[in-house]
Design a protein around this motif. Structure first.
Motif: not given
Length: 442
Positions: A172-182
């Motif tokens: 789930e992308v919603a659970g990724w930390p901001l660093v991974k999202l970016a």
């Protein structure tokens, strides 16, 4: 050079019309994505004129029909991914991370939805890439020596790119930390942007190919073979109208030495339906799409013109007859200019008296027959024209759709027969409807 078909022809054959459920476009529009529907519309606007291009597209669609594959994506999810890819992005990952942090802070303090929309868009993009990877692997098991093989190989490196390898299915992308999202947002919308956009464009083509293939399978259509225009022929052993479930199929053929078919028969015998079926088959075949026929071979043409439902024009003060004359004039100019055309005229000059209609139909048909690079399908109720043509003009085929009387009631076989019709049941139909009795004085 683009294939010619004006608005009159498109309307006569009911080809276009996104919002018309009875149009030929709507018949094939089983696409799942907005981009697929747009591409289908573009294909309907721009039929092909190169036989190699036509046969290539036709073979690709036929491959997907034989493969029996279904489109792997949910339309709204793919559209959401496409919208996400269309957004601007930061040039480097650090500035992207800062931008995300600001969006998240804004969402917390101001209840701004930009951060959530970004997460949802990235989530849709990841889901699309994962499903496409599965589809590409499944497709690879059937792709050897297929006409889609080169395209499949072109996009394979995207799915094997090590930078995308850690996109774990079901994560789930919603659970990724901001660093991974970016990191992944920057990777897909900046580093691999061109590759993913090309892949998404191909997904829209896949959407069209699979949708058209499924319609072809469900309707029992076949794939026409395109020949160079110099061959100058058209033939089908069993052609029918694609919108009729129980349509009667008929053979049709044209070649340089017999380039004009003169069609007769009573009202309701099926002349207009047959003429439209012919025109639709020509148009779809130039698109590389399947046709409602048992088989079909055709030489590419420069375009098609029809005159089936020519309206008058009150604003311009044009009577129905004069509108017909102007239509014939326009088509004659195109034919005389040297173009290789398909021309369909349903009842020439029906807006004038019988004598002028006879003279005009005979003269125009004789003139058309001399242009052997074109093929013509002309119908009329004035059977005497056929008799004169038979005696005076070479290169004309004669066929009719017969009427069979069941007592005093006319019935129709919808099957072509060679020759000129002698059916004259108009007055009988009037009598059967009791019109004269209704008007008798009490």
């Amino acid at each position: 050079m683009s294939f010619i078909a004006d608005k009159q022809t498109l309307d006569d054959l009911n080809l276009a019309g996104r919002f018309n459920p009875n149009s030929i476009f709507s018949l094939f529009n089983k696409t799942k994505t907005t981009g697929g529907e747009r591409l289908l519309q573009e294909m309907f606007k721009t039929p092909l004129t190169n036989p190699e291009d036509i046969n290539q597209r036709s073979s690709v669609i036929q491959f997907f029909q034989q493969a029996g594959l279904t489109f792997p994506l949910d339309g709204p999810i793919f559209d959401a991914a496409g919208n996400h890819m269309a957004l601007g992005t930061s040039r480097n990952r650090i500035s992207g991370l800062v931008n995300l942090m600001l969006k998240k802070a804004s969402a917390t303090v101001l209840r701004d939805d930009k951060f959530q929309r970004m997460v949802d868009g990235l989530s849709a993009t990841v889901e699309v890439l994962n499903k496409l990877r599965d589809f590409w692997e499944k497709l690879g098991q059937q792709i050897d020596s297929s006409p889609y093989n080169n395209t499949w190989k072109l996009f394979g490196p995207i799915f094997s790119d090590a930078r995308l390898a850690s996109l774990i299915r079901g994560n789930e992308v919603a659970g990724w930390p901001l660093v991974k999202l970016a990191r992944y947002d920057h990777l897909m919308r900046h580093v691999l942007r061109k590759e993913i956009e090309l892949l998404f464009d191909e997904v829209c083509r896949l959407d069209v190919y699979i949708a058209v293939a499924q319609v072809s399978h469900a309707k029992g259509f076949s794939y026409a073979e395109a020949l160079p225009k110099e061959k100058n022929e058209y033939r089908s052993s069993a052609l029918r109208h694609p919108m009729l479930e129980k349509a009667v199929a008929n053979p049709l053929s044209f070649k340089e030495s017999s380039n004009l078919l003169f069609l007769t028969g009573a009202n309701m015998a099926g002349k207009s339906t047959l003429m439209k079926a012919f025109g639709i088959s020509v148009y779809l075949a130039h698109m590389g799409f399947p046709v409602a026929a048992e088989d079909m071979v055709f030489s590419v043409k420069d375009g098609i013109y029809s005159s089936v439902n020519v309206p008058d024009n009150i604003e311009l003060g044009l009577s129905h007859f004069y509108a017909e004359v102007l239509r014939v004039k326009h088509v004659a100019q195109e034919v005389a200019s040297g173009k290789n055309l398909v021309v369909i005229f349903d009842e020439l000059f029906k807006g004038t008296n019988v004598k002028d209609a006879y003279d005009g139909t005979l003269a125009v048909t004789q003139a058309f027959a001399r242009y052997t690079r074109c093929c013509f399908l002309v119908s009329t109720h004035i059977v005497e024209v056929g008799e004169a043509l038979s005696a005076q003009t070479a290169g004309v085929q004669f066929a009719y759709l017969p009427t069979v009387m069941a007592g005093s009631k006319p019935t129709y076989t919808y099957r072509l027969e060679q020759g000129i019709s002698s059916d004259r049941q108009g007055m009988l139909i009037i009598q059967n409807e009791g019109i004269l009795e209704l008007l008798e004085e009490k």
